[in-house]
Design a protein around this motif. Structure first.
Motif, PDB file in Angstrom:
ATOM      1  N   SER A   1       0.846  -1.188   0.000  1.00 14.32           N
ATOM      2  CA  SER A   1       0.000   0.000   0.000  1.00 14.32           C
ATOM      3  C   SER A   1       0.879   1.235   0.000  1.00 14.32           C
ATOM      4  O   SER A   1       1.884   1.299   0.731  1.00 14.32           O
ATOM      5  N   GLY A   2       0.525   2.216  -0.827  1.00 15.74           N
ATOM      6  CA  GLY A   2       1.323   3.429  -0.872  1.00 15.74           C
ATOM      7  C   GLY A   2       0.693   4.513  -1.714  1.00 15.74           C
ATOM      8  O   GLY A   2      -0.282   4.280  -2.440  1.00 15.74           O
ATOM      9  N   MET A   3       1.263   5.692  -1.610  1.00 19.25           N
ATOM     10  CA  MET A   3       0.780   6.847  -2.365  1.00 19.25           C
ATOM     11  C   MET A   3       1.392   6.849  -3.758  1.00 19.25           C
ATOM     12  O   MET A   3       2.593   6.641  -3.924  1.00 19.25           O
ATOM     13  N   VAL A   4       0.527   7.073  -4.741  1.00 15.90           N
ATOM     14  CA  VAL A   4       0.971   7.209  -6.122  1.00 15.90           C
ATOM     15  C   VAL A   4       1.007   8.686  -6.480  1.00 15.90           C
ATOM     16  O   VAL A   4       0.037   9.418  -6.260  1.00 15.90           O
TER      17      VAL A   4
ATOM     18  N   MET B   1       4.559   4.843  -7.292  1.00 10.62           N
ATOM     19  CA  MET B   1       4.272   4.644  -5.882  1.00 10.62           C
ATOM     20  C   MET B   1       5.542   4.905  -5.098  1.00 10.62           C
ATOM     21  O   MET B   1       6.594   4.323  -5.378  1.00 10.62           O
ATOM     22  N   ILE B   2       5.439   5.779  -4.096  1.00  7.23           N
ATOM     23  CA  ILE B   2       6.632   6.275  -3.403  1.00  7.23           C
ATOM     24  C   ILE B   2       6.565   5.949  -1.914  1.00  7.23           C
ATOM     25  O   ILE B   2       5.586   5.398  -1.419  1.00  7.23           O
ATOM     26  N   ASP B   3       7.650   6.319  -1.216  1.00 10.10           N
ATOM     27  CA  ASP B   3       7.747   6.167   0.248  1.00 10.10           C
ATOM     28  C   ASP B   3       7.547   4.710   0.671  1.00 10.10           C
ATOM     29  O   ASP B   3       6.754   4.410   1.568  1.00 10.10           O
TER      30      ASP B   3
ATOM     31  N   LEU C   1      -3.830   7.155  -2.719  1.00  5.75           N
ATOM     32  CA  LEU C   1      -3.455   5.938  -2.007  1.00  5.75           C
ATOM     33  C   LEU C   1      -3.998   4.714  -2.730  1.00  5.75           C
ATOM     34  O   LEU C   1      -5.184   4.637  -3.046  1.00  5.75           O
ATOM     35  N   HIS C   2      -3.118   3.738  -2.996  1.00 12.90           N
ATOM     36  CA  HIS C   2      -3.522   2.522  -3.698  1.00 12.90           C
ATOM     37  C   HIS C   2      -2.895   1.302  -3.027  1.00 12.90           C
ATOM     38  O   HIS C   2      -1.913   1.402  -2.289  1.00 12.90           O
TER      39      HIS C   2
END
Length: 245
Positions: free
Chosen positions: A190-193, A198-200, A235-236
């Motif tokens: 899971s992460g922010m695109v 997708m980062i962090d 968020l994906h």
């Protein structure tokens, strides 16, 4: 599920409870057996409490890079623990200061803040400074408080020990089916695109650089620990199924 973040001892809690303790990275089949055992011991008026630790002690104390990466960073771990029946999670920051806690302090200063009838841990459970303690010591220290202690044996499947370490190794090699067999549930990232990337993701264990198939299409894991995806900003969650190259 209620979550409390602490740096040392838990907050006072008078609610009757059964407790489980562990890092719970991945919340795999072995963890699930511990949770199910705790649920079977829990009385109707009790809650299931879990004490979990992060980051991994070998990353927190010695900065061994391989132990920084997790199967389930904080949000993922919380989601799976709630799914498998935990009512109250005490997420404990493992620091050099926390590492100085002795087994006796852990029981008398930490566990005594909770209203416990029983504790369920894995058979290889160690706790307190020096890690030279074991389940028998925990049982002895808890006896004056009338807290029972049950240990759950390590599980093996196809002669492979079910452990977070082994599952992380499968993920790094792109063996997702084998990893999920030991997890007992799908493995997600899971992460922010942002702008197709997708980062962090530094806290996640990631497979090697390359192209992979997911439930939502092709992705590319970069050598910068990001993932190129064809998804809108936001968020994906992605589920990788196999490596293409």
């Amino acid at each position: 599920m209620e979550v409390s973040h602490v740096t040392l001892e838990p907050n006072k809690d008078s609610r009757p409870a059964v407790l489980t303790i562990g890092k719970f990275d991945g919340v795999h089949i072995g963890h699930q057996k511990i949770l199910n055992t705790a649920l079977s011991l829990k009385k109707p008026d009790e809650i299931l409490t879990a004490i979990s630790f992060s980051p991994h002690p070998l990353w927190a104390l010695k900065k061994i890079e391989i132990y920084r990466e997790m199967l389930t960073p904080r949000m993922e771990k919380e989601r799976w623990l709630a799914h498998f029946g935990v009512d109250y999670l005490i997420e404990t920051a493992f620091t050099s200061r926390y590492a100085e806690t002795t087994p006796e302090q852990f029981v008398t200063n930490h566990l005594s803040n909770l209203n416990l009838s029983h504790i369920v841990v894995g058979s290889e459970f160690n706790f307190g400074k020096g890690r030279d303690s074991d389940v028998e010591l925990l049982r002895d220290l808890c006896a004056p408080y009338n807290i029972g202690v049950t240990s759950v044996p390590v599980i093996e499947t196809n002669q492979t020990k079910i452990s977070s370490t082994n599952i992380r190794a499968f993920i790094r090699r792109g063996h997702f089916q084998e990893a999920e067999e030991l997890l007992g549930h799908p493995w997600y990232i899971s992460g922010m695109v942002e702008n197709g990337e997708m980062i962090d993701l530094d806290d996640y264990v990631l497979p090697a650089t390359g192209e992979y198939q997911t439930d939502t299409g092709l992705i590319k894991i970069t050598n910068r620990r990001t993932i190129k995806v064809d998804l809108p900003n936001g968020l994906h969650q992605i589920h990788i199924t196999n490596k293409l190259s």
